[in-house]
Structures are given as C-alpha cells and as structure tokens.
Design an enzyme around this catalytic site. Structure first.
Site, mmCIF file in Angstrom:
data_model
loop_
_atom_site.group_PDB
_atom_site.id
_atom_site.type_symbol
_atom_site.label_atom_id
_atom_site.label_comp_id
_atom_site.label_asym_id
_atom_site.label_seq_id
_atom_site.Cartn_x
_atom_site.Cartn_y
_atom_site.Cartn_z
ATOM 1 N N ARG A 6 9.707 -15.481 97.547
ATOM 2 C CA ARG A 6 9.880 -15.452 98.843
ATOM 3 C C ARG A 6 9.638 -14.231 99.689
ATOM 4 O O ARG A 6 9.432 -14.079 100.833
ATOM 5 C CB ARG A 6 11.386 -16.055 99.006
ATOM 6 C CG ARG A 6 11.615 -17.516 98.654
ATOM 7 C CD ARG A 6 13.077 -18.151 98.771
ATOM 8 N NE ARG A 6 13.809 -17.204 97.738
ATOM 9 C CZ ARG A 6 13.903 -17.683 96.212
ATOM 10 N NH1 ARG A 6 13.268 -18.748 96.195
ATOM 11 N NH2 ARG A 6 14.679 -16.978 95.545
ATOM 12 N N GLU A 41 21.005 -12.506 88.396
ATOM 13 C CA GLU A 41 22.465 -13.037 88.552
ATOM 14 C C GLU A 41 22.635 -14.117 87.523
ATOM 15 O O GLU A 41 23.684 -14.661 86.940
ATOM 16 C CB GLU A 41 22.455 -13.411 90.022
ATOM 17 C CG GLU A 41 24.026 -13.697 90.322
ATOM 18 C CD GLU A 41 23.930 -14.517 91.697
ATOM 19 O OE1 GLU A 41 22.966 -14.455 92.164
ATOM 20 O OE2 GLU A 41 25.117 -14.842 92.078
HETATM 21 P P1 AMP Z 1 19.048 -9.709 92.023
HETATM 22 O O1 AMP Z 1 17.934 -8.819 90.971
HETATM 23 O O2 AMP Z 1 20.295 -9.988 91.253
HETATM 24 O O3 AMP Z 1 19.231 -8.673 93.116
HETATM 25 O O4 AMP Z 1 18.518 -11.001 92.376
HETATM 26 C C1 AMP Z 1 17.553 -11.331 93.450
HETATM 27 C C2 AMP Z 1 16.669 -12.248 93.156
HETATM 28 O O5 AMP Z 1 16.833 -13.497 92.509
HETATM 29 C C3 AMP Z 1 15.786 -12.363 94.669
HETATM 30 O O6 AMP Z 1 14.287 -12.443 94.439
HETATM 31 C C4 AMP Z 1 16.430 -13.667 94.975
HETATM 32 O O7 AMP Z 1 15.404 -14.602 95.796
HETATM 33 C C5 AMP Z 1 17.015 -14.360 93.857
HETATM 34 N N1 AMP Z 1 18.347 -14.754 93.806
HETATM 35 C C6 AMP Z 1 19.373 -14.220 93.032
HETATM 36 N N2 AMP Z 1 20.558 -14.994 93.589
HETATM 37 C C7 AMP Z 1 20.178 -15.829 94.529
HETATM 38 C C8 AMP Z 1 21.048 -16.720 95.310
HETATM 39 N N3 AMP Z 1 22.509 -16.744 95.253
HETATM 40 N N4 AMP Z 1 20.546 -17.505 96.305
HETATM 41 C C9 AMP Z 1 19.092 -17.191 96.327
HETATM 42 N N5 AMP Z 1 17.992 -16.356 95.686
HETATM 43 C C10 AMP Z 1 18.967 -15.647 94.816
#
Ligand code: AMP
Length: 170
Positions: free
Chosen positions: A58, A95
């Site tokens: 995205r 996550e």
């Molecule tokens: P992080 O590395 O934990 O900051 O995760 C960010 C990435 O995971 C981004 O590319 C987001 O699109 C995706 N992502 C993580 N958690 C979510 C969520 N709750 N909803 C949508 N996308 C998420």
C-alpha cells in the site's frame, strides 16, 4: 475531512487479535485519497528530496502519488523474491510475524535524500528495515510518512532520530 470514517476495521485479520486497518475503502474514494496524499506530503514539501521509496504494497499507492506532487522519482521496497535485479535485504519483525524486505541496489544512490512512505505505522519494524536499506546504499532518510499510526504500539520510539509524520492516529 474526517479520514477515519473512510477506514474499515477488520477484526482478526490476518490473525486473531489483530484489528486490520483496511484502507482500500479510503483509496477507493477520490476526495479522500487526494486529501490523504496531500496531508502525507505536506510537512516535506519544503525539504530537498531526491526520491521516494514506497513500501509493499500500500506504500506504493501513496508513494507514487506523493512523488508525482513533488516531482521526484519513486522506487520500491518489496518482499523477498519479487524484485528482478540485484538486491539487498533486511529482516524485521512485524505486529503479526516476521518478514524481510528487499530493495534494488540502484534504487538509492550515494548521498541521496530519501522520503520513505507506507500506509500504516504499527511497531515500526517495517519502516526501520527500509531506513536501514536506504542507509546501506549511502542514502539519508529525510523522513518517514504514514497515513495511519497505531500509537499504542510505540512504533515512533523504534524510529527515534527520524522525522516521522502520520496523518491519522489511533
Ligand atoms: P510494523 O512493522 O509493525 O510497523 O507494521 C507495519 C506494516 O504492516 C505496514 O506495511 C502495514 O501495512 C502493516 N500492518 C501492520 N499492522 C497493521 C494493521 N493493524 N492494519 C493494517 N496494516 C497493518
């Protein structure tokens, strides 16, 4: 404009306990998409930026539109095995699991100023991995711009030292 009303919460996706912030409902609306992109680039408009790097998948949509506005090129950080040429790789924790991202070795040139773009900041691992890729190639990170920030996951702390911008906070 209240962008939150264009974002759909999908519980238990892709795993139980995760509330997925589905932005397809936002990007599908012309006014909301335009407003979101304008807000994501706003704090960086006066900065000198050589290129935007969008994060799969995205981040590509927002990154492309933002690059068009400021008149720079755009490049992409992708999941392993997707990029056709020579790449470097960084592993990171998400996550919901672990992953890795790759970038073409000529996506960033020595001394270039780079703006990193993704749709959402959760724990910050994804964006930090891309910042490391940019720096390994000799670039400097001007900032990291997100549409959504899940503040309770403290991703901003992991990205300490970088100029982090988000448009919508939860
Ligand atoms: P992080 O590395 O934990 O900051 O995760 C960010 C990435 O995971 C981004 O590319 C987001 O699109 C995706 N992502 C993580 N958690 C979510 C969520 N709750 N909803 C949508 N996308 C998420």
């Amino acid at each position: 404009m209240d962008l939150k009303k264009y974002i759909r919460d999908v519980p238990d996706f892709p795993k139980e306990g995760i509330i997925f912030k589905d932005i397809t409902t936002l990007i599908g609306n012309g006014d909301a998409f335009k407003y979101a992109v304008d807000k994501m680039i706003e704090p960086f408009k006066e900065e000198s930026i050589d290129r935007i790097i969008g994060i799969e998948s995205r981040g590509f949509l927002f990154g492309g539109a933002m690059a068009y506005i400021i008149g720079t090129g755009v490049n992409i950080a992708r999941k392993p095995g997707k990029l056709p040429w020579k790449t470097i790789k960084e592993e990171y924790s998400l996550e919901y699991g672990t992953n890795a991202l790759e970038i073409h070795i000529d996506a960033v040139k020595e001394g270039e100023k780079i703006l990193i773009v993704d749709d959402l900041l959760a724990t910050g691992g994804t964006a930090l991995a891309v910042a490391k890729l940019v720096e390994r190639l000799g670039g400097s990170v001007v900032g990291i711009s997100f549409l959504v920030e899940l503040t309770f996951l403290n991703g901003r702390k992991k990205l300490e030292g970088y100029k982090v911008h988000s448009v919508i906070e939860y």
